[in-house]
Design an enzyme around this catalytic site. Structure first.
Site, PDB file in Angstrom:
ATOM      1  N   ASN A  56      -0.863   0.200   8.512  1.00  0.00           N
ATOM      2  CA  ASN A  56       0.183   0.392   9.521  1.00  0.00           C
ATOM      3  C   ASN A  56       0.603   1.859   9.606  1.00  0.00           C
ATOM      4  O   ASN A  56       0.950   2.345  10.688  1.00  0.00           O
ATOM      5  CB  ASN A  56       1.374  -0.538   9.265  1.00  0.00           C
ATOM      6  CG  ASN A  56       2.255  -0.105   8.123  1.00  0.00           C
ATOM      7  OD1 ASN A  56       3.149   0.716   8.292  1.00  0.00           O
ATOM      8  ND2 ASN A  56       2.016  -0.642   6.934  1.00  0.00           N
TER       9      ASN A  56
ATOM     10  N   GLU B 237      -5.904  -7.418   3.732  1.00  0.00           N
ATOM     11  CA  GLU B 237      -5.413  -8.545   4.525  1.00  0.00           C
ATOM     12  C   GLU B 237      -6.557  -9.282   5.211  1.00  0.00           C
ATOM     13  O   GLU B 237      -6.556 -10.520   5.283  1.00  0.00           O
ATOM     14  CB  GLU B 237      -4.404  -8.055   5.573  1.00  0.00           C
ATOM     15  CG  GLU B 237      -3.815  -9.180   6.403  1.00  0.00           C
ATOM     16  CD  GLU B 237      -2.929  -8.699   7.534  1.00  0.00           C
ATOM     17  OE1 GLU B 237      -2.888  -9.369   8.580  1.00  0.00           O
ATOM     18  OE2 GLU B 237      -2.267  -7.647   7.369  1.00  0.00           O
TER      19      GLU B 237
ATOM     20  N   HIS C  12     -10.282  -4.297   4.785  1.00  0.00           N
ATOM     21  CA  HIS C  12      -8.844  -4.254   4.500  1.00  0.00           C
ATOM     22  C   HIS C  12      -8.454  -5.501   3.709  1.00  0.00           C
ATOM     23  O   HIS C  12      -8.970  -6.604   3.948  1.00  0.00           O
ATOM     24  CB  HIS C  12      -8.042  -4.178   5.801  1.00  0.00           C
ATOM     25  CG  HIS C  12      -6.584  -3.924   5.579  1.00  0.00           C
ATOM     26  ND1 HIS C  12      -5.681  -4.933   5.322  1.00  0.00           N
ATOM     27  CD2 HIS C  12      -5.862  -2.775   5.568  1.00  0.00           C
ATOM     28  CE1 HIS C  12      -4.477  -4.415   5.165  1.00  0.00           C
ATOM     29  NE2 HIS C  12      -4.561  -3.109   5.300  1.00  0.00           N
TER      30      HIS C  12
ATOM     31  N   SER D  57      -2.682   2.797   3.746  1.00  0.00           N
ATOM     32  CA  SER D  57      -1.784   1.896   4.469  1.00  0.00           C
ATOM     33  C   SER D  57      -2.223   1.806   5.927  1.00  0.00           C
ATOM     34  O   SER D  57      -2.146   2.781   6.664  1.00  0.00           O
ATOM     35  CB  SER D  57      -0.340   2.396   4.380  1.00  0.00           C
ATOM     36  OG  SER D  57       0.483   1.752   5.335  1.00  0.00           O
TER      37      SER D  57
ATOM     38  N   HIS E  48       0.823  -1.201   0.000  1.00  0.00           N
ATOM     39  CA  HIS E  48       0.000   0.000   0.000  1.00  0.00           C
ATOM     40  C   HIS E  48       0.864   1.260   0.000  1.00  0.00           C
ATOM     41  O   HIS E  48       0.997   1.950   1.006  1.00  0.00           O
ATOM     42  CB  HIS E  48      -0.956  -0.009   1.193  1.00  0.00           C
ATOM     43  CG  HIS E  48      -2.120  -0.929   1.005  1.00  0.00           C
ATOM     44  ND1 HIS E  48      -2.842  -1.457   2.050  1.00  0.00           N
ATOM     45  CD2 HIS E  48      -2.699  -1.417  -0.130  1.00  0.00           C
ATOM     46  CE1 HIS E  48      -3.815  -2.231   1.561  1.00  0.00           C
ATOM     47  NE2 HIS E  48      -3.743  -2.217   0.253  1.00  0.00           N
TER      48      HIS E  48
END
Length: 323
Positions: A236, A137, A135, A234, A51
């Protein structure tokens, strides 16, 4: 007479270390670049490999073609790479059915979560996933099991809405890029409601996410403003901004490039924290420091809270030499 040069205000900059690329991101980018060298362009990539728009655009210039789904990939023998965030099981099955040359760039730490979820399911446990709805993931992790087999919770209030019987076998796994503190709140709520719940042997939040958040915590209460380098999509990187705000720095901003800096947030400051999400390259940190340096006299200090020496091997497909 020549004009007296205007003195720039002094600014103490605290650089977080570690910051930027993690081993999973390095591996994913390397996979696309190795595939381009080995097979030639084009190489198709399902979803953003990581990302970060800067990284994606750079790979496009080298010959990567990014697609949303496999039906956009032609049957011409070109390889297709699955992103670092992981994919539902149906995706590699479809690739195999179509005889596509599929290369999996899923981060090994995400694969670990997939395997944990599968093991819990095979052992008859209900599986709860702590993560953010939508998301990439999370979609990949939920797609490892039959539809409805994984229940997603995002907050302690979601835990309160769970209807599992208190004596039902139950386990949890987590998205790897969550805020450590947010994750702890949700997990504590799960343990309070289901004291027998089974968790990971080692927490699912990856080492890089944890290390970058700890570095921000070390600095946030000491600085007047914080810049997190990373893309808005993103997870994180977004968490790093939130961590800075929660730990004493109200003027935190997430920026991809120097052109995105909100300069009004830097007016009158004497100290600045800087970090980068796990998918942000160091060149963008340098670009932003250069831009800040045009307005301030920088005194840079690196604050190191952990060292990282993790690396992941490339898939065998790319390690084998062409016959």
């Amino acid at each position: 007479m020549s004009a007296t040069p205007t003195l720039k205000p002094r600014l103490n900059v605290f650089l977080c270390a570690p910051r930027g690329f993690c081993a999973g991101v390095v591996r994913a980018i390397d996979i696309v670049e190795h595939a381009l060298r080995k097979f030639g362009a084009p190489v198709y990539v399902r979803h953003e490999i990581v990302h970060n728009r800067y990284v994606v655009e750079g790979l496009k210039r080298k010959g990567a073609i990014f697609v949303e789904e496999l039906d956009e990939v032609p049957d011409n023998g070109a390889p297709v790479v699955f992103s670092a965030h992981g994919v539902p099981k149906a995706v590699p099955v479809e690739a195999e059915d179509r005889k596509l040359l599929a290369i999996d760039a899923t981060c090994p730490l995400v694969t670990k979560v997939h395997r944990e979820a599968e093991i819990h399911y095979r052992r008859g446990r209900k599986v709860v996933l702590v993560g953010h709805k939508g998301h990439t993931e999370v979609i990949g992790t939920m797609g490892q099991l039959p539809e409805g087999a994984v229940v997603l919770v995002e907050s302690p209030s979601d835990v309160g809405s769970l209807t599992f019987a208190t004596d039902e076998p139950i386990a949890y796994v987590t998205q790897t890029t969550l805020s450590v503190d947010d994750m702890a709140e949700v997990v504590n709520a799960l343990k309070d409601k289901y004291p027998h719940i089974v968790g990971p042997h080692k927490q699912d939040i990856c080492y890089a996410t944890t290390n970058r958040q700890e570095a921000v915590k070390e600095i946030a209460h000491k600085v007047d403003a914080f810049i997190v380098v990373g893309s808005p999509n993103s997870s994180n990187s977004q968490r790093l901004k939130e961590v800075a705000e929660r730990n004493g720095c109200r003027r935190a901003q997430l920026v991809l490039r120097a052109t995105d800096i909100d300069w009004s947030q830097l007016e009158g400051i004497a100290s600045l924290g800087v970090t980068a999400g796990a998918s942000a390259p160091e060149v963008l940190v340098e670009e932003i420091l250069d831009a800040v340096g045009e307005k301030f006299e920088l005194v840079i200090d690196t604050i190191t809270t952990a060292t990282e020496d993790v690396s992941f091997p490339l898939p065998r497909t790319l390690r084998e030499k062409v016959a």
